[in-house]
Design a protein around this motif. Structure first.
Motif, short mmCIF file in Angstrom:
data_model
loop_
_atom_site.label_atom_id
_atom_site.label_comp_id
_atom_site.label_asym_id
_atom_site.label_seq_id
_atom_site.Cartn_x
_atom_site.Cartn_y
_atom_site.Cartn_z
N ARG A 175 -13.91 -13.09 -35.80
CA ARG A 175 -12.69 -12.35 -35.44
C ARG A 175 -11.53 -12.80 -36.34
N HIS A 176 -11.54 -14.08 -36.69
CA HIS A 176 -10.46 -14.63 -37.50
C HIS A 176 -10.78 -14.65 -39.00
N PHE A 177 -12.05 -14.82 -39.32
CA PHE A 177 -12.47 -14.92 -40.72
C PHE A 177 -13.71 -14.05 -40.90
N PRO A 178 -13.61 -12.95 -41.63
CA PRO A 178 -14.75 -12.04 -41.75
C PRO A 178 -15.95 -12.65 -42.48
N SER A 179 -15.72 -13.76 -43.16
CA SER A 179 -16.82 -14.45 -43.85
C SER A 179 -16.41 -15.91 -44.06
N LYS A 180 -17.38 -16.71 -44.41
CA LYS A 180 -17.06 -18.11 -44.74
C LYS A 180 -16.17 -18.16 -45.98
N ASP A 181 -16.43 -17.27 -46.93
CA ASP A 181 -15.57 -17.24 -48.11
C ASP A 181 -14.12 -16.96 -47.75
N ALA A 182 -13.90 -16.10 -46.76
CA ALA A 182 -12.52 -15.83 -46.31
C ALA A 182 -11.90 -17.09 -45.72
N LEU A 183 -12.70 -17.90 -45.06
CA LEU A 183 -12.22 -19.19 -44.54
C LEU A 183 -11.89 -20.14 -45.69
N VAL A 184 -12.71 -20.16 -46.72
CA VAL A 184 -12.43 -21.01 -47.89
C VAL A 184 -11.12 -20.57 -48.54
N VAL A 185 -10.90 -19.27 -48.64
CA VAL A 185 -9.64 -18.76 -49.19
C VAL A 185 -8.46 -19.24 -48.32
N ALA A 186 -8.57 -19.14 -47.01
CA ALA A 186 -7.50 -19.58 -46.11
C ALA A 186 -7.25 -21.08 -46.27
N TYR A 187 -8.31 -21.85 -46.39
CA TYR A 187 -8.20 -23.30 -46.60
C TYR A 187 -7.42 -23.60 -47.88
N LEU A 188 -7.78 -22.93 -48.97
CA LEU A 188 -7.09 -23.17 -50.24
C LEU A 188 -5.65 -22.66 -50.20
N GLU A 189 -5.41 -21.56 -49.51
CA GLU A 189 -4.03 -21.08 -49.37
C GLU A 189 -3.18 -22.09 -48.60
N ASP A 190 -3.75 -22.71 -47.57
CA ASP A 190 -3.03 -23.76 -46.84
C ASP A 190 -2.73 -24.95 -47.75
N GLU A 191 -3.72 -25.33 -48.56
CA GLU A 191 -3.52 -26.43 -49.52
C GLU A 191 -2.41 -26.08 -50.50
N LEU A 192 -2.43 -24.86 -51.01
CA LEU A 192 -1.40 -24.42 -51.94
C LEU A 192 -0.03 -24.46 -51.29
N ALA A 193 0.09 -23.95 -50.08
CA ALA A 193 1.38 -23.97 -49.37
C ALA A 193 1.86 -25.40 -49.14
N ARG A 194 0.94 -26.29 -48.80
CA ARG A 194 1.30 -27.70 -48.58
C ARG A 194 1.82 -28.32 -49.86
N LEU A 195 1.14 -28.08 -50.98
CA LEU A 195 1.57 -28.64 -52.26
C LEU A 195 2.89 -28.02 -52.72
N GLN A 196 3.06 -26.72 -52.49
CA GLN A 196 4.33 -26.09 -52.86
C GLN A 196 5.48 -26.67 -52.06
N SER A 197 5.24 -27.00 -50.81
CA SER A 197 6.27 -27.63 -49.99
C SER A 197 6.61 -29.02 -50.54
N LEU A 198 5.58 -29.78 -50.89
CA LEU A 198 5.83 -31.10 -51.49
C LEU A 198 6.58 -30.96 -52.81
#
Length: 181
Positions: free
Chosen positions: A46-69
């Motif tokens: 329901r939240h992630f149509p595939s595992k790859d979509a979850l990997v994308v969300a994980y990397l987007e979170d990492e990117l947002a965290r680094l951009q904040s830093l």
């Protein structure tokens, strides 16, 4: 109910992030994430149509965290080097999640690689802006050099098993580039 849905998504993403940091994205199955997060397949998909979509969300979170830093560091070379050091010296460090993802997803058109490309574009732009502020003759070249130092240091920090030493050496390398201008 919306909070519950958001909490389930957050739990899935947090669980996946911890597992991906520890073992890589390809080594962790969706079933393992489901079990560790305590959610059903229906909830997961329901939240992630595939595992790859979850990997994308994980990397987007990492990117947002680094951009904040990066925003917090501004253009201070020591603060910028500190971001790299923080990345390398955190518990369970196993290299750059973006470099790791690029190795695990070789197709440059894959959505995972698109996030990797966004990260690298942002990072190069931030470093180039920093080099420009320092009066570098060729800020783009300095940005490429710092990025190569960063990439190499993150790999070396993981492979050598001494991220603190490598972080110190990275800091010295960035300082040398900053003063060479």
């Amino acid at each position: 109910m919306a909070a519950t849905r958001g909490q389930a998504r957050d739990a899935i993403l947090a669980t996946a992030s911890a597992l991906f940091h520890a073992s890589g994205t390809r080594a962790i199955s969706a079933d393992r994430i489901l079990a560790d997060a305590g959610v059903s397949k229906v909830t997961f998909y329901r939240h992630f149509p595939s595992k790859d979509a979850l990997v994308v969300a994980y990397l987007e979170d990492e990117l947002a965290r680094l951009q904040s830093l990066g925003a917090q560091a501004g253009s201070d070379p020591q603060a910028i080097a500190g971001i790299f050091e923080e990345e390398m010296c955190r518990p369970g460090f196993r290299g750059c999640p973006f470099i790791n993802a690029a190795a695990e997803y070789p197709d440059p058109t894959h959505p995972v690689r698109e996030v990797v490309a966004r990260f690298r574009t942002w990072m190069m732009g931030a470093i180039e802006a920093w080099a420009t502020e320092r009066g570098a003759r060729d800020p783009a070249q300095v940005a490429r050099q710092v990025m190569m130092l960063r990439d190499g240091a993150l790999v070396e920090g993981y492979v050598a098993g001494d991220p603190a030493r490598v972080a110190r050496e990275l800091r010295a390398g960035i300082a040398a580039l900053a003063s060479a201008g």
